[in-house]
Design an enzyme around this catalytic site. Structure first.
Site, PDB file in Angstrom:
ATOM      1  N   SER A 126       0.842  -1.196   0.000  1.00  0.00           N
ATOM      2  CA  SER A 126       0.000   0.000   0.000  1.00  0.00           C
ATOM      3  C   SER A 126       0.874   1.240   0.000  1.00  0.00           C
ATOM      4  CB  SER A 126      -0.849  -0.026   1.276  1.00  0.00           C
ATOM      5  OG  SER A 126      -1.405   1.240   1.512  1.00  0.00           O
ATOM      6  N   TYR A 151      -1.928  -1.306  10.872  1.00  0.00           N
ATOM      7  CA  TYR A 151      -2.164  -1.878   9.539  1.00  0.00           C
ATOM      8  C   TYR A 151      -1.022  -1.499   8.595  1.00  0.00           C
ATOM      9  CZ  TYR A 151      -3.738  -2.037   4.720  1.00  0.00           C
ATOM     10  OH  TYR A 151      -3.794  -2.258   3.361  1.00  0.00           O
ATOM     11  N   LYS A 155       2.160  -3.812   6.707  1.00  0.00           N
ATOM     12  CA  LYS A 155       2.539  -3.871   5.284  1.00  0.00           C
ATOM     13  C   LYS A 155       4.037  -3.622   5.114  1.00  0.00           C
ATOM     14  CE  LYS A 155      -1.353  -4.851   3.488  1.00  0.00           C
ATOM     15  NZ  LYS A 155      -1.581  -6.088   2.754  1.00  0.00           N
TER      16      LYS A 155
HETATM   17  P1  NAD Z   1     -10.727  -7.505   1.297  1.00  0.00           P
HETATM   18  O1  NAD Z   1     -10.924  -7.503   2.772  1.00  0.00           O
HETATM   19  O2  NAD Z   1     -11.911  -7.334   0.422  1.00  0.00           O
HETATM   20  O3  NAD Z   1      -9.967  -8.836   0.846  1.00  0.00           O
HETATM   21  C1  NAD Z   1      -9.084  -9.545   1.692  1.00  0.00           C
HETATM   22  C2  NAD Z   1      -9.527 -10.994   1.698  1.00  0.00           C
HETATM   23  O4  NAD Z   1      -8.645 -11.741   2.532  1.00  0.00           O
HETATM   24  C3  NAD Z   1     -10.941 -11.190   2.247  1.00  0.00           C
HETATM   25  O5  NAD Z   1     -11.683 -11.978   1.348  1.00  0.00           O
HETATM   26  C4  NAD Z   1     -10.732 -11.908   3.579  1.00  0.00           C
HETATM   27  O6  NAD Z   1     -11.794 -12.774   3.877  1.00  0.00           O
HETATM   28  C5  NAD Z   1      -9.427 -12.637   3.322  1.00  0.00           C
HETATM   29  N1  NAD Z   1      -8.629 -12.928   4.525  1.00  0.00           N
HETATM   30  C6  NAD Z   1      -8.320 -12.087   5.540  1.00  0.00           C
HETATM   31  N2  NAD Z   1      -7.530 -12.709   6.441  1.00  0.00           N
HETATM   32  C7  NAD Z   1      -7.317 -13.964   5.951  1.00  0.00           C
HETATM   33  C8  NAD Z   1      -6.584 -15.075   6.426  1.00  0.00           C
HETATM   34  N3  NAD Z   1      -5.883 -15.017   7.579  1.00  0.00           N
HETATM   35  N4  NAD Z   1      -6.579 -16.207   5.689  1.00  0.00           N
HETATM   36  C9  NAD Z   1      -7.280 -16.289   4.521  1.00  0.00           C
HETATM   37  N5  NAD Z   1      -7.998 -15.257   4.033  1.00  0.00           N
HETATM   38  C10 NAD Z   1      -8.011 -14.113   4.745  1.00  0.00           C
HETATM   39  O7  NAD Z   1      -9.623  -6.386   0.969  1.00  0.00           O
HETATM   40  P2  NAD Z   1      -9.138  -5.790  -0.427  1.00  0.00           P
HETATM   41  O8  NAD Z   1      -9.542  -4.369  -0.474  1.00  0.00           O
HETATM   42  O9  NAD Z   1      -9.515  -6.698  -1.524  1.00  0.00           O
HETATM   43  O10 NAD Z   1      -7.578  -5.805  -0.200  1.00  0.00           O
HETATM   44  C11 NAD Z   1      -6.760  -6.870  -0.660  1.00  0.00           C
HETATM   45  C12 NAD Z   1      -5.334  -6.611  -0.219  1.00  0.00           C
HETATM   46  O11 NAD Z   1      -4.912  -5.351  -0.731  1.00  0.00           O
HETATM   47  C13 NAD Z   1      -5.152  -6.544   1.298  1.00  0.00           C
HETATM   48  O12 NAD Z   1      -3.918  -7.154   1.621  1.00  0.00           O
HETATM   49  C14 NAD Z   1      -5.105  -5.062   1.565  1.00  0.00           C
HETATM   50  O13 NAD Z   1      -4.365  -4.778   2.722  1.00  0.00           O
HETATM   51  C15 NAD Z   1      -4.401  -4.541   0.321  1.00  0.00           C
HETATM   52  N6  NAD Z   1      -4.690  -3.123   0.046  1.00  0.00           N
HETATM   53  C16 NAD Z   1      -5.991  -2.714  -0.059  1.00  0.00           C
HETATM   54  C17 NAD Z   1      -6.268  -1.368  -0.276  1.00  0.00           C
HETATM   55  C18 NAD Z   1      -7.693  -0.865  -0.357  1.00  0.00           C
HETATM   56  O14 NAD Z   1      -7.916   0.329  -0.177  1.00  0.00           O
HETATM   57  N7  NAD Z   1      -8.678  -1.713  -0.642  1.00  0.00           N
HETATM   58  C19 NAD Z   1      -5.224  -0.440  -0.412  1.00  0.00           C
HETATM   59  C20 NAD Z   1      -3.899  -0.898  -0.338  1.00  0.00           C
HETATM   60  C21 NAD Z   1      -3.659  -2.256  -0.112  1.00  0.00           C
HETATM   61  N1  UFG Z   2     -12.665  10.907   3.717  1.00  0.00           N
HETATM   62  C1  UFG Z   2     -13.679  11.736   4.131  1.00  0.00           C
HETATM   63  N2  UFG Z   2     -14.816  11.171   4.651  1.00  0.00           N
HETATM   64  C2  UFG Z   2     -14.973   9.820   4.757  1.00  0.00           C
HETATM   65  C3  UFG Z   2     -13.926   8.975   4.325  1.00  0.00           C
HETATM   66  C4  UFG Z   2     -12.776   9.544   3.818  1.00  0.00           C
HETATM   67  O1  UFG Z   2     -13.565  12.956   4.055  1.00  0.00           O
HETATM   68  O2  UFG Z   2     -16.021   9.368   5.257  1.00  0.00           O
HETATM   69  C5  UFG Z   2     -11.447  11.494   3.127  1.00  0.00           C
HETATM   70  C6  UFG Z   2     -10.170  11.194   3.897  1.00  0.00           C
HETATM   71  O3  UFG Z   2      -9.974  12.134   4.915  1.00  0.00           O
HETATM   72  C7  UFG Z   2      -9.137  11.234   2.771  1.00  0.00           C
HETATM   73  C8  UFG Z   2      -9.887  10.733   1.552  1.00  0.00           C
HETATM   74  O4  UFG Z   2     -11.272  10.918   1.850  1.00  0.00           O
HETATM   75  O5  UFG Z   2      -8.754  12.570   2.531  1.00  0.00           O
HETATM   76  C9  UFG Z   2      -9.642   9.253   1.253  1.00  0.00           C
HETATM   77  O6  UFG Z   2      -9.910   8.490   2.426  1.00  0.00           O
HETATM   78  P1  UFG Z   2     -10.014   6.897   2.396  1.00  0.00           P
HETATM   79  O7  UFG Z   2     -10.335   6.436   3.778  1.00  0.00           O
HETATM   80  O8  UFG Z   2     -10.915   6.470   1.297  1.00  0.00           O
HETATM   81  O9  UFG Z   2      -8.560   6.456   1.950  1.00  0.00           O
HETATM   82  P2  UFG Z   2      -7.155   6.693   2.677  1.00  0.00           P
HETATM   83  O10 UFG Z   2      -6.307   7.410   1.681  1.00  0.00           O
HETATM   84  O11 UFG Z   2      -7.285   7.292   4.006  1.00  0.00           O
HETATM   85  O12 UFG Z   2      -6.705   5.190   2.936  1.00  0.00           O
HETATM   86  C10 UFG Z   2      -6.427   4.322   1.863  1.00  0.00           C
HETATM   87  C11 UFG Z   2      -6.676   2.860   2.269  1.00  0.00           C
HETATM   88  C12 UFG Z   2      -5.711   2.417   3.319  1.00  0.00           C
HETATM   89  C13 UFG Z   2      -4.319   2.745   2.928  1.00  0.00           C
HETATM   90  C14 UFG Z   2      -4.196   4.199   2.573  1.00  0.00           C
HETATM   91  C15 UFG Z   2      -2.843   4.597   2.065  1.00  0.00           C
HETATM   92  O13 UFG Z   2      -7.984   2.703   2.766  1.00  0.00           O
HETATM   93  O14 UFG Z   2      -5.822   1.007   3.432  1.00  0.00           O
HETATM   94  O15 UFG Z   2      -5.112   4.497   1.526  1.00  0.00           O
HETATM   95  O16 UFG Z   2      -2.536   3.844   0.941  1.00  0.00           O
HETATM   96  F1  UFG Z   2      -3.480   2.470   3.956  1.00  0.00           F
END
Ligand code: NAD
Ligand code: UFG
Length: 340
Positions: A126, A151, A155
């Site tokens: 991330s 979190y 990572k």
């Molecule tokens: P998500 O929660 O939809 O998907 C994660 C999946 O992993 C889920 O289906 C959950 O059931 C499964 N899981 C969790 N713990 C587990 C375990 N111990 N064993 C087996 N399965 C398990 O999340 P996502 O948004 O699809 O994110 C996928 C990956 O990308 C994650 O590693 C997340 O940290 C990373 N990521 C997500 C974002 C975002 O904003 N969505 C941003 C940066 C990185």
């Molecule tokens: N925001 C609002 N109101 C809300 C939610 C978000 O104003 O209800 C704003 C936040 O303050 C930020 C922007 O919208 O300025 C984006 O917020 P998000 O929560 O959607 O995303 P973040 O950038 O905070 O976080 C995301 C992922 C994290 C990751 C991070 C950095 O959710 O998992 O990017 O990569 F760690």
């Protein structure tokens, strides 16, 4: 060439879109997911979209015996590792659950991979690992910073473990993909993001306000040094993100070592710009109120995506308007997500 890919967390948001892209590209896919934050319905929908099914194994990445049995049964070429917990606020409340699932779980997975001589790995990292960015846009050679929560630290720890692993055993070929802000849904409207409870992230929150499930959006701060005072992020369509995984998989098939790629568009949008783009695409008004800043948020963050363009031949193709239309289609046709 057809490969067998193990996708951990493949029933989740990004994992399901990537599973679809892998199946469409002709690969065999084995999904391992404990369904802690997802539903098997996502994979049924993937099958409906492409007419091909992934093999599903319900279980945990921390279960070494289960992993060994998967590697023994299927001839896995590479692992896409999405599984983990991802809620920033929850990670502050329950740090041990995050270190156990994300860090310990990854260690067990990497041990099982090494034991099975599977050394090709794509890891979901991330942009949070950059911490408070010193420069904009953020390129991969920017030093990693201090993530503001467990979190984010989980990572960064996994990234460091992967670097140590690669130094100890040169056969590892590892792609570390640093996602910026994944949003959107497949254009079919059949799969998308299905957050548990009240969404933490901006676009799921906006779309739940638009569909009438939530009353109004809280905008966290309008006093940042940005275009309109609200936070700026690099939102990337989840289908582009999925495509980035296929490109990374192809690259590590021929390149050993650890390779870091940013997956972002290179363009930042503020919270208020996102609200107005959504309103335009959906044709609805999204009520909002400005509230104080959210702890741990940074002012702005967007990617320099040139390295992925040069080395992977990848770049984001979907526009902001696509992100909004696809999110709205998914939200309207599935107001309760996968549980109908
Ligand atoms: P998500 O929660 O939809 O998907 C994660 C999946 O992993 C889920 O289906 C959950 O059931 C499964 N899981 C969790 N713990 C587990 C375990 N111990 N064993 C087996 N399965 C398990 O999340 P996502 O948004 O699809 O994110 C996928 C990956 O990308 C994650 O590693 C997340 O940290 C990373 N990521 C997500 C974002 C975002 O904003 N969505 C941003 C940066 C990185
Ligand atoms: N925001 C609002 N109101 C809300 C939610 C978000 O104003 O209800 C704003 C936040 O303050 C930020 C922007 O919208 O300025 C984006 O917020 P998000 O929560 O959607 O995303 P973040 O950038 O905070 O976080 C995301 C992922 C994290 C990751 C991070 C950095 O959710 O998992 O990017 O990569 F760690």
């Amino acid at each position: 060439m057809k490969h067998s890919i193990l996708v951990t967390g493949g029933a989740g948001y990004i994992g399901s879109h990537t599973t679809l892209a892998l199946l469409e590209a002709g690969h065999e896919v084995i999904v391992l997911d404990n369904l802690a934050n997802s539903s098997l319905e996502s994979l049924r929908r993937v099958e409906r979209i492409c007419g091909k099914a992934a093999t599903f194994v319900e279980g945990d990445i921390r279960d070494r015996a289960l992993l060994d049995s998967i590697f023994a049964r299927y001839s896995i070429d590479a692992v896409l590792h999405f599984a983990g917990l991802k809620a920033v606020g929850e990670s502050v409340q329950q740090p041990l659950a995050y270190y156990e699932n994300n860090v310990s779980g990854s260690v067990v997975l990497f041990q099982a991979m090494a034991a099975a001589s599977v050394f090709n790995l794509v890891f979901s990292s991330s942009a949070t690992v950059y911490g408070e960015p010193k420069q904009m846009p953020i390129s991969e050679d920017c030093p990693t910073g201090t993530p503001t929560n467990p979190y984010g630290r989980s990572k960064l720890m996994i990234e460091e473990i992967l670097r140590d692993l690669s130094l100890s055993e040169p056969r590892w070929s590892i792609a570390v993909l640093r996602y910026f802000n994944p949003v959107g849904a497949h254009s079919s409207g059949l799969i998308g993001e299905d957050p548990n409870g009240i969404p933490n992230n901006l676009l799921p929150y906006i779309s739940q306000v638009a569909v009438g499930k939530l009353q109004k959006l809280s905008v966290y701060g309008d006093d940042y040094p940005t275009v309109d005072g609200t936070g700026v992020r690099d939102y990337i369509h989840v289908v582009d993100l999925a495509d980035g995984h296929l490109k990374a998989l192809a690259a590590i098939a021929t390149e050993q070592g650890v390779h870091v790629w940013n997956l972002g568009t290179g363009q930042g949008y503020s919270v208020l710009q996102m609200v107005s783009a959504f309103e335009q695409a959906a044709g609805v008004t999204v009520p909002y109120a400005i509230v104080p800043r959210r702890g741990g948020d940074i002012a702005e963050c967007w990617a320099d995506p040139k390295k992925a363009a040069h080395e992977l031949g990848w770049q984001a193709k979907h526009s902001l308007d696509d992100m909004m239309h696809d999110t709205w289609r998914w939200q309207q046709s599935n107001p309760n997500g996968f549980s109908q």
